[in-house]
Design a protein around this motif. Structure first.
Motif, short mmCIF file in Angstrom:
data_model
loop_
_atom_site.label_atom_id
_atom_site.label_comp_id
_atom_site.label_asym_id
_atom_site.label_seq_id
_atom_site.Cartn_x
_atom_site.Cartn_y
_atom_site.Cartn_z
N GLN A 32 0.84 -1.20 0.00
CA GLN A 32 0.00 0.00 0.00
C GLN A 32 0.87 1.25 0.00
O GLN A 32 0.61 2.20 -0.73
CB GLN A 32 -0.93 0.00 1.21
CG GLN A 32 -1.96 -1.09 1.17
CD GLN A 32 -2.83 -1.11 2.41
OE1 GLN A 32 -2.56 -0.44 3.41
NE2 GLN A 32 -3.88 -1.92 2.36
N GLU A 33 1.92 1.23 0.80
CA GLU A 33 2.84 2.37 0.87
C GLU A 33 3.53 2.61 -0.47
O GLU A 33 3.85 3.76 -0.80
CB GLU A 33 3.87 2.10 1.97
CG GLU A 33 4.80 3.24 2.24
CD GLU A 33 5.84 2.91 3.31
OE1 GLU A 33 6.83 3.66 3.38
OE2 GLU A 33 5.67 1.93 4.06
N ILE A 35 2.09 2.38 -3.29
CA ILE A 35 1.09 3.13 -4.07
C ILE A 35 1.08 4.59 -3.62
O ILE A 35 1.03 5.51 -4.43
CB ILE A 35 -0.32 2.52 -3.90
CG1 ILE A 35 -0.37 1.10 -4.47
CG2 ILE A 35 -1.40 3.41 -4.49
CD1 ILE A 35 -0.36 1.00 -5.98
N ASP A 36 1.14 4.80 -2.28
CA ASP A 36 1.12 6.15 -1.72
C ASP A 36 1.88 6.14 -0.40
O ASP A 36 1.48 5.42 0.53
CB ASP A 36 -0.33 6.60 -1.50
CG ASP A 36 -0.45 8.05 -1.05
OD1 ASP A 36 0.53 8.61 -0.49
OD2 ASP A 36 -1.53 8.63 -1.24
N ALA A 38 1.76 7.94 2.04
CA ALA A 38 0.90 8.28 3.18
C ALA A 38 0.28 7.04 3.81
O ALA A 38 -0.26 7.11 4.92
CB ALA A 38 -0.21 9.24 2.74
N TYR A 39 0.36 5.88 3.14
CA TYR A 39 -0.21 4.64 3.68
C TYR A 39 0.75 3.91 4.62
O TYR A 39 0.49 2.79 5.02
CB TYR A 39 -0.63 3.70 2.55
CG TYR A 39 -1.75 4.20 1.68
CD1 TYR A 39 -2.73 5.08 2.15
CD2 TYR A 39 -1.85 3.80 0.36
CE1 TYR A 39 -3.75 5.54 1.35
CE2 TYR A 39 -2.88 4.25 -0.46
CZ TYR A 39 -3.82 5.12 0.04
OH TYR A 39 -4.83 5.56 -0.77
N CYS A 76 -0.17 10.07 8.28
CA CYS A 76 -0.39 8.87 7.49
C CYS A 76 -1.82 8.36 7.63
O CYS A 76 -2.60 8.86 8.45
CB CYS A 76 0.60 7.78 7.90
SG CYS A 76 2.29 8.16 7.37
N PRO A 79 -5.84 3.16 4.16
CA PRO A 79 -6.79 3.48 3.09
C PRO A 79 -8.15 2.82 3.29
O PRO A 79 -8.27 1.82 4.00
CB PRO A 79 -6.09 2.93 1.84
CG PRO A 79 -5.25 1.81 2.35
CD PRO A 79 -4.78 2.25 3.71
N ARG A 131 -7.16 7.90 9.38
CA ARG A 131 -6.21 8.95 9.01
C ARG A 131 -5.72 9.62 10.29
O ARG A 131 -6.50 9.93 11.17
CB ARG A 131 -6.90 9.95 8.09
CG ARG A 131 -5.96 10.97 7.48
CD ARG A 131 -6.68 11.92 6.53
NE ARG A 131 -7.64 12.74 7.29
CZ ARG A 131 -8.93 12.89 6.94
NH1 ARG A 131 -9.43 12.31 5.87
NH2 ARG A 131 -9.72 13.64 7.68
N SER A 158 -9.67 2.46 -7.72
CA SER A 158 -8.51 2.96 -6.97
C SER A 158 -7.26 2.18 -7.36
O SER A 158 -7.33 1.03 -7.82
CB SER A 158 -8.75 2.84 -5.46
OG SER A 158 -8.74 1.48 -5.06
#
Length: 178
Positions: A32-33, A35-36, A38-39, A76, A79, A131, A158
């Motif tokens: 996941q991280e 991909i982004d 922030a994950y 962070c 999702p 979040r 997504s």
């Protein structure tokens, strides 16, 4: 048939998980991280292996549910994802997080602030996420209501759902020897 005498040592070995024997797993959700960033988050498993079923022999074998702690760094998020078969509970131990809730098929994402010792239970079939809008890391207890939950899905379209579908196709090809 002879019954074995109860051994507290054997019981402790099978049913006690100590913090000193755990490590934070920053890799379990690394896909996941990727991909982004922030994950980014870490999990520390205590009972069961969770939906990812990581090969962690240092956990208490799950009989009815899984239990882990999760570190959610400042800024962070976890999702939005949906478990179709199981409820998921988030209990905030330290810090503050914003729970994200979205009904399947709907576009609106609802936000619920959770502070220390607040808890939310997300039933099957509801997208949920977290979040951390603060400048401090948050620590949560996470429970899933099954020994081995189905892998979660992500909102249609997504990047995470596209990756999940791609991985499922690759996994199926490996299983079928293609």
């Amino acid at each position: 048939m002879s019954e074995e005498k109860f051994s507290v040592e054997a019981f402790e070995k099978k049913y006690v998980a100590r913090l000193k024997d755990r490590t934070l797993d920053w890799n379990v959700l690394k896909f996941q991280e990727e991909i982004d960033p922030a994950y980014r988050r870490a999990q520390m498993r205590y009972i069961g292996r969770g939906a990812t079923a990581n090969n962690d022999s240092n956990v208490i074998a799950a009989e009815h549910f899984t239990l882990s702690t999760m570190v959610l760094p400042a800024g962070c998020m976890g999702p939005l994802h949906l478990h179709d078969d199981v409820e998921e509970v988030f209990f905030v131990i330290k810090g503050s997080v914003t729970a994200l809730i979205q009904e399947e098929g709907e576009s609106e994402v609802h936000e619920i602030i959770l502070n220390e010792r607040d808890c939310i239970s997300s039933p099957p079939g509801v997208y949920r996420g977290l979040r951390n809008d603060t400048e401090e890391e948050a620590l949560m207890l996470v429970m899933l209501g099954a020994v081995k939950p189905n892998l979660p899905t992500y909102p249609k379209g997504s990047a995470l759902e596209e990756l999940r579908i791609k991985r499922a196709i690759e996994r199926e090809a490996i299983i079928n020897g293609k």
